[in-house]
Write a protein that holds these residues in place. Sequence first.
Motif, short mmCIF file in Angstrom:
data_model
loop_
_atom_site.label_atom_id
_atom_site.label_comp_id
_atom_site.label_asym_id
_atom_site.label_seq_id
_atom_site.Cartn_x
_atom_site.Cartn_y
_atom_site.Cartn_z
N MET A 126 29.08 35.52 56.66
CA MET A 126 28.88 36.84 56.06
C MET A 126 30.21 37.52 55.76
SD MET A 126 25.53 38.51 57.91
CE MET A 126 26.07 38.23 59.60
N ILE A 127 31.16 37.39 56.68
CA ILE A 127 32.49 37.98 56.45
C ILE A 127 33.16 37.32 55.25
CG2 ILE A 127 34.81 38.19 57.41
CD1 ILE A 127 33.55 38.52 60.16
N GLY A 128 33.01 36.00 55.12
CA GLY A 128 33.60 35.29 53.99
C GLY A 128 33.05 35.78 52.66
N VAL A 129 31.73 35.93 52.59
CA VAL A 129 31.09 36.39 51.35
C VAL A 129 31.50 37.83 51.04
CG1 VAL A 129 28.89 36.96 50.27
CG2 VAL A 129 29.15 34.80 51.52
N LEU A 130 31.48 38.69 52.04
CA LEU A 130 31.87 40.10 51.84
C LEU A 130 33.34 40.22 51.44
CD1 LEU A 130 29.98 41.82 54.80
CD2 LEU A 130 29.41 41.93 52.37
N SER A 131 34.19 39.39 52.03
CA SER A 131 35.62 39.43 51.70
C SER A 131 35.85 39.01 50.26
CB SER A 131 36.41 38.51 52.65
OG SER A 131 36.29 38.95 53.99
N LEU A 132 35.13 37.98 49.82
CA LEU A 132 35.25 37.54 48.43
C LEU A 132 34.80 38.64 47.48
CD1 LEU A 132 35.79 35.42 46.26
CD2 LEU A 132 33.46 34.56 46.63
N GLY A 133 33.66 39.26 47.80
CA GLY A 133 33.17 40.34 46.94
C GLY A 133 34.13 41.51 46.87
N LEU A 134 34.70 41.89 48.02
CA LEU A 134 35.66 43.00 48.06
C LEU A 134 36.93 42.65 47.28
CD1 LEU A 134 36.44 45.78 49.15
CD2 LEU A 134 37.30 44.66 51.21
N TYR A 135 37.41 41.42 47.45
CA TYR A 135 38.61 40.99 46.72
C TYR A 135 38.39 41.06 45.22
CZ TYR A 135 41.82 37.80 44.40
OH TYR A 135 42.71 37.25 43.52
N LYS A 136 37.23 40.59 44.76
CA LYS A 136 36.95 40.59 43.33
C LYS A 136 36.87 42.00 42.76
CE LYS A 136 33.92 37.61 41.81
NZ LYS A 136 32.68 36.83 41.68
N VAL A 137 36.27 42.91 43.53
CA VAL A 137 36.18 44.29 43.06
C VAL A 137 37.58 44.90 42.91
CG1 VAL A 137 35.46 46.62 43.72
CG2 VAL A 137 33.87 44.70 43.98
N ILE A 138 38.41 44.73 43.94
CA ILE A 138 39.76 45.29 43.90
C ILE A 138 40.59 44.63 42.82
CG2 ILE A 138 41.91 45.56 45.22
CD1 ILE A 138 40.20 45.75 47.75
N HIS A 139 40.49 43.30 42.75
CA HIS A 139 41.28 42.55 41.77
C HIS A 139 40.92 42.95 40.34
CE1 HIS A 139 43.56 39.26 40.10
NE2 HIS A 139 42.49 38.80 39.47
N HIS A 140 39.63 43.07 40.06
CA HIS A 140 39.20 43.39 38.70
C HIS A 140 39.52 44.83 38.32
CE1 HIS A 140 36.07 39.93 39.03
NE2 HIS A 140 37.26 39.50 38.66
N ARG A 141 39.65 45.69 39.31
CA ARG A 141 39.99 47.09 39.01
C ARG A 141 41.48 47.25 38.69
NH1 ARG A 141 36.50 51.19 39.66
NH2 ARG A 141 34.49 50.76 40.64
N PHE A 142 42.32 46.53 39.42
CA PHE A 142 43.76 46.72 39.26
C PHE A 142 44.39 45.77 38.25
CE2 PHE A 142 43.10 48.87 43.30
CZ PHE A 142 43.92 49.98 43.15
N MET A 143 43.79 44.61 38.01
CA MET A 143 44.38 43.66 37.08
C MET A 143 44.51 44.23 35.67
SD MET A 143 43.27 39.70 36.35
CE MET A 143 41.63 40.19 35.79
N PRO A 144 43.48 44.87 35.09
CA PRO A 144 43.65 45.44 33.75
C PRO A 144 44.71 46.53 33.71
CG PRO A 144 41.32 45.27 34.31
CD PRO A 144 42.09 45.02 35.57
N ILE A 145 44.82 47.31 34.78
CA ILE A 145 45.83 48.36 34.82
C ILE A 145 47.23 47.76 34.79
CG2 ILE A 145 46.77 50.24 36.21
CD1 ILE A 145 43.97 50.74 37.27
N ASP A 146 47.45 46.71 35.56
CA ASP A 146 48.76 46.05 35.59
C ASP A 146 49.10 45.45 34.23
OD1 ASP A 146 49.07 46.72 38.24
OD2 ASP A 146 48.33 44.80 39.00
N ARG A 147 48.11 44.83 33.61
CA ARG A 147 48.35 44.23 32.30
C ARG A 147 48.65 45.28 31.25
NH1 ARG A 147 43.46 39.75 32.37
NH2 ARG A 147 44.62 38.07 33.40
#
Length: 277
Positions: free
Chosen positions: A86-107
């Motif tokens: 469960m921690i693995g799945v939640l960590s992946l979901g959290l990473y994707k949310v954060i990554h997708h929010r900040f990646m367009p801003i950086d680009r």
Amino acid sequence: MKRLLLLMMLIWRQQLKLYLIAALAGAVIGILVLAPSYDYINAREQDADALSSIEYMLSQVKDLLMGRISQNNLLLIIFYAEIGAMIGVLSLGLYKVIHHRFMPIDRLKSELDKDLPSIIRQGEGPYLEFKSTFRWDLAESRINRALEGVVLKTLAGFLNSHVGGTLLIGVADNGEILGLEKDYQTLKRPDQDGFEQALMTSISSNLGADLCSFVHVLFHVIDRKDVCRLIVSPSRRPVFLDQGNGPKFYVRTGGATRDLNIQEALDYVPGRWKRLK
């Protein structure tokens, strides 16, 4: 529609594989780290073992691999495996949310830091394309709606790419600054705001309203002429353009935009969107 559904099924399959891997990795961590940690803390509280934490955990892992597990320990290991998954799945979901929010801003920030005249001097390439006009046909001196389709095709190609791209309108293929004056004359509101509104309406109607947020519109003045700069971020879904002969899937290849056949699209989509959504 069938083509789109098939592509979406491939994306979902890739997403499922990714979450299964995250769950498996979490379960392994639960078995090899969380369960021995619990046992070690319990043993230290009872002063039952003088081993260091690392030595104790290694001994527990060794017992696990050798099959020396009691019924109670087995149940505990299963419990921590579930917790780890469960921690693995939640960590992946959290990473994707954060990554997708900040990646367009950086680009976007990286693109804005570039000097436009310098970009134009580099010439067209995989991530940069010039268009003389949006809808005004310079050769025939009239409005030509087919030119809008050419712009939309380029935008679709950038949206479907891994990194997006930049489209400059008002610049000839050779880098000559033509400006937007002719396009302005075709609009009810002949200025930058009217041009942006017409552009976004075209994107919304032909590509999808949700994609407008992936196209950032800027205006620059070079040699007293307006140039429209479209910074395109990668889309979170496959983008199709229907120009009357069925939906087509466009991608950037080198310095050009081309449509993929069904087999090419099926091969391209899973690799492009496997980390999204």
